[in-house]
Motif scaffolding. Structure first.
Motif, PDB file in Angstrom:
ATOM      1  N   ILE A   1       0.857  -1.206   0.000  1.00 51.68           N
ATOM      2  CA  ILE A   1       0.000   0.000   0.000  1.00 51.68           C
ATOM      3  C   ILE A   1       0.892   1.255   0.000  1.00 51.68           C
ATOM      4  CG2 ILE A   1      -0.256   0.004   2.530  1.00 51.68           C
ATOM      5  CD1 ILE A   1      -3.187   0.940   2.075  1.00 51.68           C
ATOM      6  N   MET A  22      -5.043  -1.047  -8.817  1.00 54.42           N
ATOM      7  CA  MET A  22      -5.513  -0.115  -7.778  1.00 54.42           C
ATOM      8  C   MET A  22      -5.222  -0.582  -6.348  1.00 54.42           C
ATOM      9  SD  MET A  22      -9.634  -0.485  -7.379  1.00 54.42           S
ATOM     10  CE  MET A  22      -9.629   0.558  -5.954  1.00 54.42           C
ATOM     11  N   VAL A  41      -3.964   5.746  -3.592  1.00 53.19           N
ATOM     12  CA  VAL A  41      -3.345   6.813  -4.399  1.00 53.19           C
ATOM     13  C   VAL A  41      -4.434   7.629  -5.106  1.00 53.19           C
ATOM     14  CG1 VAL A  41      -1.745   7.353  -6.254  1.00 53.19           C
ATOM     15  CG2 VAL A  41      -1.206   5.500  -4.661  1.00 53.19           C
ATOM     16  N   THR A 101      -6.928  -7.153 -10.859  1.00 51.35           N
ATOM     17  CA  THR A 101      -7.377  -8.518 -11.174  1.00 51.35           C
ATOM     18  C   THR A 101      -7.982  -9.197  -9.955  1.00 51.35           C
ATOM     19  OG1 THR A 101      -5.072  -9.158 -10.868  1.00 51.35           O
ATOM     20  CG2 THR A 101      -5.896  -9.125 -13.137  1.00 51.35           C
ATOM     21  N   SER A 122      -7.341  -7.309 -16.323  1.00 54.28           N
ATOM     22  CA  SER A 122      -5.883  -7.244 -16.306  1.00 54.28           C
ATOM     23  C   SER A 122      -5.413  -5.907 -16.880  1.00 54.28           C
ATOM     24  CB  SER A 122      -5.315  -8.419 -17.085  1.00 54.28           C
ATOM     25  OG  SER A 122      -3.937  -8.508 -16.809  1.00 54.28           O
ATOM     26  N   ASP A 142       1.083   0.612 -10.391  1.00 57.81           N
ATOM     27  CA  ASP A 142       1.804   0.090  -9.230  1.00 57.81           C
ATOM     28  C   ASP A 142       1.687  -1.432  -9.250  1.00 57.81           C
ATOM     29  OD1 ASP A 142       3.117  -0.220  -6.852  1.00 57.81           O
ATOM     30  OD2 ASP A 142       1.422   0.384  -5.592  1.00 57.81           O
ATOM     31  N   PRO A 150       2.714  -5.532  -8.939  1.00 56.17           N
ATOM     32  CA  PRO A 150       3.454  -6.256  -7.901  1.00 56.17           C
ATOM     33  C   PRO A 150       4.946  -6.058  -8.156  1.00 56.17           C
ATOM     34  CG  PRO A 150       1.743  -7.640  -8.870  1.00 56.17           C
ATOM     35  CD  PRO A 150       1.796  -6.398  -9.686  1.00 56.17           C
ATOM     36  N   ASP A 181      -1.482 -12.044  -7.622  1.00 55.34           N
ATOM     37  CA  ASP A 181      -0.460 -11.035  -7.440  1.00 55.34           C
ATOM     38  C   ASP A 181       0.934 -11.517  -7.858  1.00 55.34           C
ATOM     39  OD1 ASP A 181      -0.013  -8.491  -6.720  1.00 55.34           O
ATOM     40  OD2 ASP A 181       0.201  -8.846  -4.586  1.00 55.34           O
ATOM     41  N   SER A 182       1.006 -12.410  -8.864  1.00 55.38           N
ATOM     42  CA  SER A 182       2.326 -12.858  -9.301  1.00 55.38           C
ATOM     43  C   SER A 182       2.827 -11.919 -10.399  1.00 55.38           C
ATOM     44  CB  SER A 182       2.244 -14.295  -9.807  1.00 55.38           C
ATOM     45  OG  SER A 182       1.393 -14.334 -10.911  1.00 55.38           O
ATOM     46  N   GLN A 193       5.779 -10.033 -17.963  1.00 51.87           N
ATOM     47  CA  GLN A 193       4.708  -9.066 -17.663  1.00 51.87           C
ATOM     48  C   GLN A 193       5.267  -7.645 -17.522  1.00 51.87           C
ATOM     49  OE1 GLN A 193       3.506 -11.647 -14.435  1.00 51.87           O
ATOM     50  NE2 GLN A 193       1.375 -11.329 -15.015  1.00 51.87           N
TER      51      GLN A 193
HETATM   52  C1  SAM Z   1       1.390  -3.373  -5.202  1.00 50.89           C
HETATM   53  S1  SAM Z   1      -0.335  -3.725  -5.290  1.00 50.89           S
HETATM   54  C2  SAM Z   1      -1.008  -2.107  -5.585  1.00 50.89           C
HETATM   55  C3  SAM Z   1      -1.032  -1.307  -4.320  1.00 50.89           C
HETATM   56  C4  SAM Z   1      -1.796   0.006  -4.446  1.00 50.89           C
HETATM   57  N1  SAM Z   1      -1.077   0.980  -5.250  1.00 50.89           N
HETATM   58  C5  SAM Z   1      -2.045   0.575  -3.066  1.00 50.89           C
HETATM   59  O1  SAM Z   1      -1.446   1.607  -2.711  1.00 50.89           O
HETATM   60  O2  SAM Z   1      -2.817  -0.028  -2.322  1.00 50.89           O
HETATM   61  C6  SAM Z   1      -0.494  -4.513  -6.835  1.00 50.89           C
HETATM   62  C7  SAM Z   1      -1.919  -4.859  -7.243  1.00 50.89           C
HETATM   63  O3  SAM Z   1      -1.869  -5.357  -8.581  1.00 50.89           O
HETATM   64  C8  SAM Z   1      -2.872  -6.358  -8.731  1.00 50.89           C
HETATM   65  N2  SAM Z   1      -2.478  -7.173  -9.909  1.00 50.89           N
HETATM   66  C9  SAM Z   1      -1.608  -8.192  -9.990  1.00 50.89           C
HETATM   67  N3  SAM Z   1      -1.480  -8.631 -11.262  1.00 50.89           N
HETATM   68  C10 SAM Z   1      -2.279  -7.838 -12.013  1.00 50.89           C
HETATM   69  C11 SAM Z   1      -2.580  -7.764 -13.406  1.00 50.89           C
HETATM   70  N4  SAM Z   1      -2.031  -8.628 -14.290  1.00 50.89           N
HETATM   71  N5  SAM Z   1      -3.441  -6.807 -13.858  1.00 50.89           N
HETATM   72  C12 SAM Z   1      -4.033  -5.954 -12.958  1.00 50.89           C
HETATM   73  N6  SAM Z   1      -3.807  -5.995 -11.617  1.00 50.89           N
HETATM   74  C13 SAM Z   1      -2.938  -6.909 -11.160  1.00 50.89           C
HETATM   75  C14 SAM Z   1      -2.864  -7.096  -7.401  1.00 50.89           C
HETATM   76  O4  SAM Z   1      -4.109  -7.745  -7.172  1.00 50.89           O
HETATM   77  C15 SAM Z   1      -2.591  -5.941  -6.412  1.00 50.89           C
HETATM   78  O5  SAM Z   1      -3.798  -5.432  -5.905  1.00 50.89           O
END
Ligand code: SAM
Length: 298
Positions: A15, A40, A45, A59, A176, A193, A195, A205-206, A211
């Motif tokens: 976060i 998100m 943010v 996702t 996605s 933002d 992972p 969250d991989s 990617q």
């Molecule tokens: C680092 S977190 C974002 C944190 C956010 N900025 C906050 O401040 O709370 C990354 C997010 O990307 C999502 N995610 C992972 N792979 C994704 C994809 N292929 N497309 C969209 N979202 C994805 C995850 O579910 C996770 O919620």
């Protein structure tokens, strides 16, 4: 941005509460901009930047369902209070047995209020799913978790969002990043933002090099202004993908400290990076505290 940062009701690893001000100061946006946030997470943010028009996506369907439920009034701050008070009493008397009852119920019914309950009573406030997409974080072992003051804090977080929704055109989508970036038009600003690469967490969250490259190419071909959060270096490692994938971007750094355990000697420094496809110097000059930011053009 010099206002207090509001923390949203859902917590998530990674976060960006502590980076909202820096992101806001360097974001090249105005009142006509559509804010696009393909990853998100908690939403901290974009919710604090508070654009009039925004697409928030992820996702993880449970995050999106939760915010859509507040937006359409299925979940209200009053309903959250009632739910957490009732369920909190059951947790206090039945302890871990009740946590696992709710976890099983959530994995069957996917109720957004159960998601909130688990997010706030599980171990370390983590969100993690196994390969069958079941929430699998163990209990945080705090039977008194939902004491009155804590419930009120969460209720206020929901109430703050309830107040934002009627004034803004915010859309929440479970998809996605490629689909979300495709929706960027001429007035869009895309804040990403993903992972953090090299730190696999769960099945929503991989993240891997392929990617990371796909994201770079999608952003570049969208022609939108974009900004990406990533890590730069820690005491032990450097993020090699900044040079490998993002060498055509500008970079801003921010050092921040995190603790591993409670001891002062375990205080580690982590350098965060913001990468963007425009020179942020002028925007920061206008919006922010110059002394906190170093712009590196490489
Ligand atoms: C680092 S977190 C974002 C944190 C956010 N900025 C906050 O401040 O709370 C990354 C997010 O990307 C999502 N995610 C992972 N792979 C994704 C994809 N292929 N497309 C969209 N979202 C994805 C995850 O579910 C996770 O919620």
């Amino acid at each position: 941005m010099k206002n207090k940062v509001h923390v949203p009701p859902i917590k998530i690893q990674g976060i960006k509460t502590k980076l909202v001000e820096q992101i806001s100061d360097a974001a090249d946006i105005d009142e006509n901009t559509t804010w696009i946030e393909p990853f998100m997470g908690s939403g901290v943010v974009g919710f604090n930047i508070a654009p009039c028009n925004a697409i928030f996506a992820d996702t993880n369907p449970h995050v999106i369902n939760f915010y859509n439920a507040i937006k359409d009034g299925t979940i209200t701050s009053m309903a959250v209070r009632e739910f957490l008070e009732t369920e909190g009493k059951k947790l206090a008397s039945l302890d871990d047995e009740y946590y696992y009852t709710v976890r099983d119920r959530f994995n069957k019914d996917h109720n957004p209020l159960d998601f909130l309950f688990l997010n706030r009573s599980c171990f370390n406030g983590m969100i993690r799913f196994n390969k069958s997409y079941n929430f699998n974080v163990p209990y945080g072992h705090k039977p008194e978790r939902f004491a009155k003051a804590y419930v009120t804090k969460i209720v206020n977080q929901v109430a703050w969002l309830e107040k934002q929704f009627p004034h803004n055109n915010w859309i929440f989508k479970c998809q996605s990043f490629g689909e979300t970036i495709n929706e960027a038009n001429g007035d869009a600003f895309v804040y990403c933002d993903p992972p953090y690469i090299g730190r696999h967490v769960d099945y929503y969250d991989s993240w891997n090099e392929e990617q990371e490259r796909e994201l770079h190419d999608a952003l570049v071909s969208s022609n939108a202004k974009f900004m990406l959060s990533t890590w730069d270096e820690s005491k032990y490692r450097k993020n090699e993908y900044i040079d490998l994938v993002w060498s055509d971007c500008y970079k801003i750094n921010k050092e921040h400290f995190y603790f591993v355990g409670a001891k002062e000697s375990n205080r580690n420094s982590m350098k965060e990076a913001l990468l963007m496809n425009y020179d942020p110097a002028e925007i920061i000059e206008k919006n922010g505290d110059k002394e906190q930011q170093t712009v590196i053009n490489f």
